[in-house]
Motif scaffolding. Structure first.
Motif, PDB file in Angstrom:
ATOM      1  N   GLN A   1       0.831  -1.200   0.000  1.00 40.52           N
ATOM      2  CA  GLN A   1       0.000   0.000   0.000  1.00 40.52           C
ATOM      3  C   GLN A   1       0.874   1.262   0.000  1.00 40.52           C
ATOM      4  O   GLN A   1       2.059   1.208   0.359  1.00 40.52           O
ATOM      5  CB  GLN A   1      -0.910  -0.012   1.221  1.00 40.52           C
ATOM      6  CG  GLN A   1      -1.868  -1.194   1.245  1.00 40.52           C
ATOM      7  CD  GLN A   1      -2.784  -1.216   0.037  1.00 40.52           C
ATOM      8  OE1 GLN A   1      -3.622  -0.341  -0.138  1.00 40.52           O
ATOM      9  NE2 GLN A   1      -2.617  -2.217  -0.827  1.00 40.52           N
TER      10      GLN A   1
ATOM     11  N   THR B   1      -0.738  -5.127  10.248  1.00 39.05           N
ATOM     12  CA  THR B   1      -0.465  -3.925   9.453  1.00 39.05           C
ATOM     13  C   THR B   1       0.663  -4.141   8.446  1.00 39.05           C
ATOM     14  O   THR B   1       0.962  -3.250   7.664  1.00 39.05           O
ATOM     15  CB  THR B   1      -0.111  -2.739  10.361  1.00 39.05           C
ATOM     16  OG1 THR B   1       0.987  -3.108  11.210  1.00 39.05           O
ATOM     17  CG2 THR B   1      -1.297  -2.337  11.221  1.00 39.05           C
TER      18      THR B   1
ATOM     19  N   THR C   1      -1.358   1.957  10.736  1.00 40.04           N
ATOM     20  CA  THR C   1      -2.600   1.720  11.484  1.00 40.04           C
ATOM     21  C   THR C   1      -3.656   0.999  10.661  1.00 40.04           C
ATOM     22  O   THR C   1      -4.698   0.625  11.206  1.00 40.04           O
ATOM     23  CB  THR C   1      -3.189   3.052  11.989  1.00 40.04           C
ATOM     24  OG1 THR C   1      -3.437   3.904  10.869  1.00 40.04           O
ATOM     25  CG2 THR C   1      -2.231   3.742  12.945  1.00 40.04           C
ATOM     26  N   ALA C   2      -3.407   0.809   9.370  1.00 39.64           N
ATOM     27  CA  ALA C   2      -4.372   0.096   8.519  1.00 39.64           C
ATOM     28  C   ALA C   2      -4.084  -1.398   8.588  1.00 39.64           C
ATOM     29  O   ALA C   2      -2.989  -1.850   8.263  1.00 39.64           O
ATOM     30  CB  ALA C   2      -4.273   0.591   7.074  1.00 39.64           C
TER      31      ALA C   2
ATOM     32  N   SER D   1      -9.177  -2.285  10.567  1.00 39.77           N
ATOM     33  CA  SER D   1      -9.107  -3.269   9.498  1.00 39.77           C
ATOM     34  C   SER D   1      -9.706  -2.706   8.209  1.00 39.77           C
ATOM     35  O   SER D   1     -10.763  -2.092   8.216  1.00 39.77           O
ATOM     36  CB  SER D   1      -9.856  -4.544   9.890  1.00 39.77           C
ATOM     37  OG  SER D   1      -9.821  -5.482   8.832  1.00 39.77           O
ATOM     38  N   VAL D   2      -8.992  -2.915   7.097  1.00 38.84           N
ATOM     39  CA  VAL D   2      -9.500  -2.470   5.796  1.00 38.84           C
ATOM     40  C   VAL D   2     -10.134  -3.632   5.046  1.00 38.84           C
ATOM     41  O   VAL D   2     -10.501  -3.492   3.888  1.00 38.84           O
ATOM     42  CB  VAL D   2      -8.367  -1.855   4.943  1.00 38.84           C
ATOM     43  CG1 VAL D   2      -7.798  -0.636   5.621  1.00 38.84           C
ATOM     44  CG2 VAL D   2      -7.266  -2.884   4.672  1.00 38.84           C
TER      45      VAL D   2
END
Length: 680
Positions: A183, A206, A519-520, A548-549
């Protein structure tokens, strides 16, 4: 979907086949190299043969590892001035570079600058990308693709289904790379420069471990010559963890990175003993470095007699006050004890040469070396600046109360001194039952005597559990290089666990290191991380909870059971799903659960053993769960996990670790009451 030659999927499959053929040709070219006439001797031949062998391994085509996972269609040619009507270029992004017979690229390495928009480009900032295409694979076969028209204002941004599928893909075997799913915030850390130290605070899932490993791969790509000279090292908390991650870098074509634990680095003595928490806490305190320095330099004594050197019929006398001046100068320079000891005879010899020159002689360097080896000079050095064995120094501190008190005065309290003193005398270094903390002290003493070799880059994972003295031991391995520090303050499960990253970086010798926070959450499902985050106010109140994504909330259940048989049944339920299952329990409960699994005829592995299609269940002591992950987890008796630690805070942190090992689903089983922090 059509399979004609005009079908995009067919064309992409053709490019994949052609790329595999090109990679095979690259490998065959290396295998066919004849080095008979290009090496001067057998040493050069052996070195070159080894380099060729490593190159052949790096060019391996792994059947289950796609050569490329994405495609970028630039609007204009990268690196040239944009002209009206200029045609862009198309690049396939993969794990390594592949070129055809003419040298034209068929696959671009993900680390190349031209690949960066694959991770960073967005609708807001398309980075001159017209099309970003992601590919989906099943068993190494290209089965799907997904397009984003980043420069098309009519197309709205949306979540990538293939990206979600890749993140959630079942895990069997060791950790795999995340090169296809990096990401933007992760990519920024991965591509940060070699010169700076980076500390990554990241909650469960993460991707901090993967970010650290991919940063090593990137640095080796961008600074290969420099790091080939200076070396790289990945440090993990235990052997199980290192075994779990060991395939990530080879999958990216990097084979030269050494992996070790802190215990491996400081293995000057055999570790056969253990410390209680109180003793380990004191031994791991950075103040011990000052005690060791005092104890070491206490061996230096000022001369009381002149040094008299006899050469032929002449006697040369260096008075004691002059020798004392030399000794004090060496002490003031604050160089290593051993280096100063090696310099002392040369300094004394130089004083003799000055007298020789005054008397009309013309001595050269050979005369100075001979004087330095003179018996009188050697005897003086032995008395003034004796050789010290680091293990013997530490042994004396731990067994001689008076010696410890003398050098710990004003640094350690009397109670702290008593805490680390051994109860019984020890005859020798070899017979001593050294602990892991003792080995770190010996490493500190060894560095005070002779400088530790520094590497170009060190990755330190699960760093939150290190003591200040362990940080110092790691820091010595990168004094002239940089580091990537990875950890989560909420997962610190030692009495000396890191309280702040600023403090940790100071002990590491990198106080200017940048701290980044992830933090994702990509690994842990929403329902699981939400449940585990109930513990954060009690274990790390200042940390941002992981968000959580994942679109899939995951499977989550808290189940009351009557005994081990019910726990086994929960494992059997989860094993009906695809992927790996971990049964995690307090260390003390492992034998009982192992017996229950055996009685049920359910085979299982130990942490570090590789899961296979036939055996997908791993029985994991809570103390070894950190850093590992499984598709599904059964967590047995949370209360026992907490009670297995010396204090409640450490126990709750251990529980937080065990709750966050699941990728797709978690069943918490208990017959005893749950910890109150989970029920509030």
């Amino acid at each position: 979907m059509s399979t004609s030659a005009d079908d995009p999927l067919s064309r992409e499959r053709s490019h994949l086949a052609a790329s595999r053929a090109a990679l095979r040709a690259m490998r065959e070219d290396v295998e066919a190299l004849d080095i008979t006439d290009v090496t001067a001797n057998w040493v050069n031949a052996a070195v070159l043969a080894h380099q060729i062998d490593e190159r052949i391994k790096a060019l391996a085509d792994l059947s289950d590892t796609p050569l490329f996972f994405g495609r970028l269609d630039y609007l204009h040619a990268p690196g040239v001035e944009r002209a009206e009507g200029a045609e862009g270029e198309r690049f396939y992004i993969g794990r390594r570079h592949v070129h055809d017979a003419d040298g034209d690229p068929m696959v671009i390495d993900w680390r190349a600058p031209v690949s960066q928009p694959f991770y960073r480009a967005s609708k807001k900032d398309p980075m001159d990308i017209g099309l970003r295409r992601r590919f989906g694979y099943t068993g190494g076969e290209l089965t799907a693709y997904e397009d984003e028209h980043l420069s098309d204002p009519a197309e709205t941004a949306r979540t990538s289904k293939l990206l979600q599928q890749e993140i959630e893909r079942p895990r069997v075997g060791p950790m795999r790379d995340i090169v296809a799913t990096i990401q933007p915030e992760q990519d920024e850390i991965v591509r940060s420069g070699l010169g700076g130290t980076v500390c990554v605070q990241g909650g469960p899932g993460t991707g901090k471990t993967a970010v650290g490993l991919h940063r090593v791969a990137y640095l080796l790509y961008a600074h290969r010559e420099r790091l080939a000279r200076t070396g790289t090292l990945v440090i993990g908390p235990n052997r199980s963890f290192l075994h779990y991650i060991e395939q990530v870098l080879p999958a990216l074509g990097e084979l030269s990175v050494r992996q070790a634990t802190v215990d491996d680095l400081v293995a000057h003595v055999e570790v056969r003993g253990t410390d209680d928490a109180a003793a380990a806490l004191v031994k791991g305190d950075a103040r011990l470095a000052q005690v060791l320095r005092r104890a070491l330099y206490a061996h230096v004594t000022m001369p009381t007699e002149a040094v008299v050197v006899v050469r032929g019929s002449r006697r040369w006398r260096v008075p004691s006050y002059e020798v004392e001046g030399i000794v004090r100068e060496l002490l003031d320079r604050d160089i290593r004890y051993g280096a100063a000891r090696e310099a002392l005879p040369q300094r004394i010899a130089h004083a003799v040469l000055v007298q020789m020159e005054r008397s009309g002689e013309a001595p050269d360097d050979r005369v100075q070396d001979a004087v330095a080896r003179n018996a009188a000079v050697k005897a003086a050095v032995k008395t003034i600046w004796p050789a010290v064995d680091p293990a013997k120094l530490v042994l004396r501190l731990l067994t001689d109360a008076e010696f410890l008190a003398e050098h710990a005065e004003g640094v350690l309290s009397e109670d702290e001194q008593k805490t680390i003193l051994w109860a019984r005398p020890v005859r020798s270094v070899k017979s001593a039952k050294w602990s892991a903390a003792d080995a770190v002290l010996i490493d500190e003493a060894a560095d005070l005597i002779q400088r530790t070799h520094s590497l170009g880059h060190v990755v330190l994972d699960e760093a939150q559990d290190l003591s200040p003295m362990q940080y110092r031991a790691v820091g010595r391995r990168c004094t002239t290089g940089s580091a990537t520090v990875l950890g989560d303050l909420a997962q610190g499960t030692t009495p000396w666990a890191t309280r702040s990253w600023a403090e940790a970086l100071a002990h590491l010798g990198k106080p200017d290191g940048a701290v980044e926070e992830l933090t994702a959450g990509f690994r842990v499902p929403t329902d699981v991380i939400t449940y585990a985050s109930r513990l954060l106010p009690y274990i790390a109140p200042g940390l941002t909870p992981v968000a959580s994504v994942r679109e899939n909330p995951g499977m989550f259940e808290v189940r009351r059971v009557s005994g081990p048989a019910d726990v086994v049944r929960a494992c059997e339920e989860l094993l009906r799903n695809e992927g790996s299952t971990g049964l995690i329990a307090a260390d003390a409960r492992i034998p009982e659960l192992a017996a229950a699994l055996a009685e049920a005829g359910l085979g299982h592995l130990s942490p570090g053993e590789e899961t296979t299609a036939g055996t997908r269940l791993t029985l994991v002591p809570a103390s070894l769960a950190k850093g590992l992950e499984y598709d599904y987890v059964v967590l047995d008796e949370p209360g026992a996990v907490v009670d297995g630690e010396p204090d409640e805070r450490t126990g709750l942190r251990r529980l937080y670790v065990t709750l966050t090992r699941a990728v797709s689903g978690l069943i918490v089983t208990h017959s005893a009451p749950l910890p109150r922090q989970l029920t509030q």
